[in-house]
Design an enzyme around this catalytic site. Structure first.
Site, mmCIF file in Angstrom:
data_model
loop_
_atom_site.group_PDB
_atom_site.id
_atom_site.type_symbol
_atom_site.label_atom_id
_atom_site.label_comp_id
_atom_site.label_asym_id
_atom_site.label_seq_id
_atom_site.Cartn_x
_atom_site.Cartn_y
_atom_site.Cartn_z
ATOM 1 N N ASP A 1 0.895 -1.153 0.000
ATOM 2 C CA ASP A 1 0.000 0.000 0.000
ATOM 3 C C ASP A 1 0.930 1.199 0.000
ATOM 4 O O ASP A 1 1.715 1.386 0.938
ATOM 5 C CB ASP A 1 -0.871 -0.034 1.262
ATOM 6 C CG ASP A 1 -1.855 1.137 1.330
ATOM 7 O OD1 ASP A 1 -1.533 2.224 0.813
ATOM 8 O OD2 ASP A 1 -2.933 0.967 1.910
ATOM 9 N N TYR B 1 -7.605 16.250 -7.611
ATOM 10 C CA TYR B 1 -6.831 15.328 -8.448
ATOM 11 C C TYR B 1 -5.809 16.113 -9.278
ATOM 12 O O TYR B 1 -4.644 15.722 -9.369
ATOM 13 C CB TYR B 1 -7.790 14.553 -9.349
ATOM 14 C CG TYR B 1 -7.137 13.541 -10.266
ATOM 15 C CD1 TYR B 1 -6.571 12.375 -9.752
ATOM 16 C CD2 TYR B 1 -7.101 13.740 -11.644
ATOM 17 C CE1 TYR B 1 -5.991 11.431 -10.599
ATOM 18 C CE2 TYR B 1 -6.531 12.803 -12.493
ATOM 19 C CZ TYR B 1 -5.978 11.655 -11.967
ATOM 20 O OH TYR B 1 -5.396 10.725 -12.803
ATOM 21 N N LYS C 1 -1.705 15.683 -9.112
ATOM 22 C CA LYS C 1 -0.852 15.294 -10.235
ATOM 23 C C LYS C 1 0.140 16.408 -10.577
ATOM 24 O O LYS C 1 1.254 16.131 -11.032
ATOM 25 C CB LYS C 1 -1.698 14.900 -11.448
ATOM 26 C CG LYS C 1 -2.506 13.603 -11.250
ATOM 27 C CD LYS C 1 -1.622 12.366 -11.028
ATOM 28 C CE LYS C 1 -2.425 11.066 -11.097
ATOM 29 N NZ LYS C 1 -1.594 9.854 -10.893
HETATM 30 N N1 LIG Z 1 -7.765 5.796 -16.582
HETATM 31 C C1 LIG Z 1 -7.487 7.017 -17.014
HETATM 32 O O1 LIG Z 1 -8.171 7.559 -17.911
HETATM 33 C C2 LIG Z 1 -6.311 7.763 -16.437
HETATM 34 C C3 LIG Z 1 -6.000 9.016 -17.003
HETATM 35 C C4 LIG Z 1 -4.918 9.733 -16.509
HETATM 36 C C5 LIG Z 1 -4.144 9.179 -15.503
HETATM 37 N N2 LIG Z 1 -4.462 7.968 -14.949
HETATM 38 C C6 LIG Z 1 -3.590 7.446 -13.889
HETATM 39 O O2 LIG Z 1 -3.237 6.112 -14.174
HETATM 40 C C7 LIG Z 1 -2.947 5.416 -12.953
HETATM 41 C C8 LIG Z 1 -3.701 4.087 -12.953
HETATM 42 O O3 LIG Z 1 -5.098 4.380 -13.011
HETATM 43 P P1 LIG Z 1 -6.182 3.351 -13.559
HETATM 44 O O4 LIG Z 1 -6.928 4.045 -14.616
HETATM 45 O O5 LIG Z 1 -5.576 2.028 -13.824
HETATM 46 O O6 LIG Z 1 -7.134 3.312 -12.267
HETATM 47 P P2 LIG Z 1 -7.839 2.110 -11.500
HETATM 48 O O7 LIG Z 1 -8.370 1.128 -12.463
HETATM 49 O O8 LIG Z 1 -8.754 2.783 -10.547
HETATM 50 O O9 LIG Z 1 -6.630 1.422 -10.704
HETATM 51 C C9 LIG Z 1 -5.972 2.121 -9.687
HETATM 52 C C10 LIG Z 1 -4.913 1.211 -9.094
HETATM 53 O O10 LIG Z 1 -4.240 1.944 -8.036
HETATM 54 C C11 LIG Z 1 -4.264 1.127 -6.879
HETATM 55 N N3 LIG Z 1 -4.207 1.894 -5.652
HETATM 56 C C12 LIG Z 1 -5.026 2.862 -5.214
HETATM 57 N N4 LIG Z 1 -4.639 3.297 -4.005
HETATM 58 C C13 LIG Z 1 -3.538 2.569 -3.678
HETATM 59 C C14 LIG Z 1 -2.675 2.530 -2.553
HETATM 60 N N5 LIG Z 1 -2.861 3.327 -1.495
HETATM 61 N N6 LIG Z 1 -1.626 1.659 -2.568
HETATM 62 C C15 LIG Z 1 -1.433 0.836 -3.618
HETATM 63 N N7 LIG Z 1 -2.221 0.813 -4.701
HETATM 64 C C16 LIG Z 1 -3.264 1.671 -4.721
HETATM 65 C C17 LIG Z 1 -5.557 0.330 -6.973
HETATM 66 O O11 LIG Z 1 -5.505 -0.766 -6.084
HETATM 67 P P3 LIG Z 1 -6.840 -1.313 -5.298
HETATM 68 O O12 LIG Z 1 -7.467 -2.330 -6.196
HETATM 69 O O13 LIG Z 1 -6.275 -1.886 -4.026
HETATM 70 O O14 LIG Z 1 -7.738 -0.122 -5.056
HETATM 71 C C18 LIG Z 1 -5.500 -0.057 -8.453
HETATM 72 O O15 LIG Z 1 -4.609 -1.130 -8.633
HETATM 73 C C19 LIG Z 1 -3.351 6.351 -11.820
HETATM 74 O O16 LIG Z 1 -2.192 6.968 -11.288
HETATM 75 C C20 LIG Z 1 -4.231 7.384 -12.517
HETATM 76 O O17 LIG Z 1 -4.234 8.632 -11.857
HETATM 77 C C21 LIG Z 1 -5.537 7.247 -15.410
#
Ligand SMILES: NC(=O)c1ccc[n+]([C@@H]2O[C@H](COP(=O)([O-])OP(=O)(O)OC[C@H]3O[C@@H](n4cnc5c(N)ncnc54)[C@H](OP(=O)(O)O)[C@@H]3O)[C@@H](O)[C@H]2O)c1
Length: 223
Positions: A52, A145, A149
């Site tokens: 975590d 957010y 970032k």
């Molecule tokens: N999807 C988009 O359109 C988008 C766009 C711009 C940037 N991003 C960035 O891309 C990254 C991945 O996002 P995603 O789209 O894959 O989101 P997601 O599907 O919500 O996955 C988020 C991941 O982060 C983990 N996480 C959250 N809090 C945590 C903690 N305290 N310690 C360890 N792991 C933690 C979650 O684990 P749990 O299952 O335990 O919650 C999950 O594995 C993020 O940094 C996000 O800001 C995404």
């Protein structure tokens, strides 16, 4: 066999990073909060590690486990969006703490804890967001957010300067708007496309572009 460590690897973009690197012959350390529930991560061939990113004890334990190991790539991917409210709608202390601890403090701790595992030529990729770009901001909303970032981007720049003399590259990445839990079903692209693009950017990155911010197509984004 090259070695990558990925945070937030149990679902979304992190899981896709793990899947693609493992498929291509990398040894992948996939970090997540609940290893017992990370069946998909294990099934793509990653070694599952508990971390975590908001828990100092988890980060320290993981880095101790890796002491003396050389990491070719560290992907700081774990992130949360928090409430998608504008600044003028009061942000709660709880939301602030969760978003800032996950998106900023976690990557700072991971950078300091794993820096000694990074050899010359090693790379750290921070999954940021275009929403953290002040230069590219054209609309409001999701203020917390965005702030997290933007702060992460400052961390990336600082790490790039601190690790320059060691030949380690640090870059910020915007994955695009991606169909994950965070991006939602109506997003532009799938995780496979986003991660394939970010991997190509990481592959091409080296010291001359350390401290820069790119989207998944390789286009540079202003801070
Ligand atoms: N999807 C988009 O359109 C988008 C766009 C711009 C940037 N991003 C960035 O891309 C990254 C991945 O996002 P995603 O789209 O894959 O989101 P997601 O599907 O919500 O996955 C988020 C991941 O982060 C983990 N996480 C959250 N809090 C945590 C903690 N305290 N310690 C360890 N792991 C933690 C979650 O684990 P749990 O299952 O335990 O919650 C999950 O594995 C993020 O940094 C996000 O800001 C995404």
């Amino acid at each position: 066999m090259p070695l990558a460590l990925i945070t937030g690897a149990n679902r979304g973009l992190g899981l896709e990073f793990a899947r693609q690197y493992a498929r291509d012959g990398w040894r992948v350390l996939g970090c997540c909060r609940d290893p017992d529930a990370a069946h998909e991560l294990a099934s793509v061939g990653a070694e599952v590690m508990k971390m975590d990113v908001t828990q100092a004890a988890d980060v320290t334990a993981a880095s101790k486990r890796l002491a003396g190991t050389s990491l070719d790539l560290l992907v700081c991917n774990a992130g949360v969006s928090g409430a998608r409210a504008p600044v003028l709608k009061a942000i709660t202390q709880t939301d602030f703490d969760q978003v800032m601890r996950t998106n900023v403090l976690g990557p700072m701790w991971i950078s300091s804890s794993f820096a000694d595992c990074m050899p010359p030529g090693g790379k750290i990729a921070y999954v940021s967001s275009r929403m953290g770009s002040i230069g590219a901001m054209g609309n409001a909303g999701s203020a917390l957010y965005r702030a997290s970032k933007a702060a992460l981007n400052a961390v990336v720049k600082a790490v790039s300067l601190e690790l320059a003399s060691r030949g380690v590259t640090a870059i910020a990445l915007h994955p695009g708007w991606v169909r994950t839990n965070m991006g939602g079903a109506g997003a532009d692209i799938d995780a496979e496309t986003s991660v394939a693009g970010m991997r190509a950017v990481i592959e091409d990155a080296g010291p001359p572009v350390s401290g820069h911010f790119f989207d998944y197509t390789g286009k540079e984004i202003p801070w």
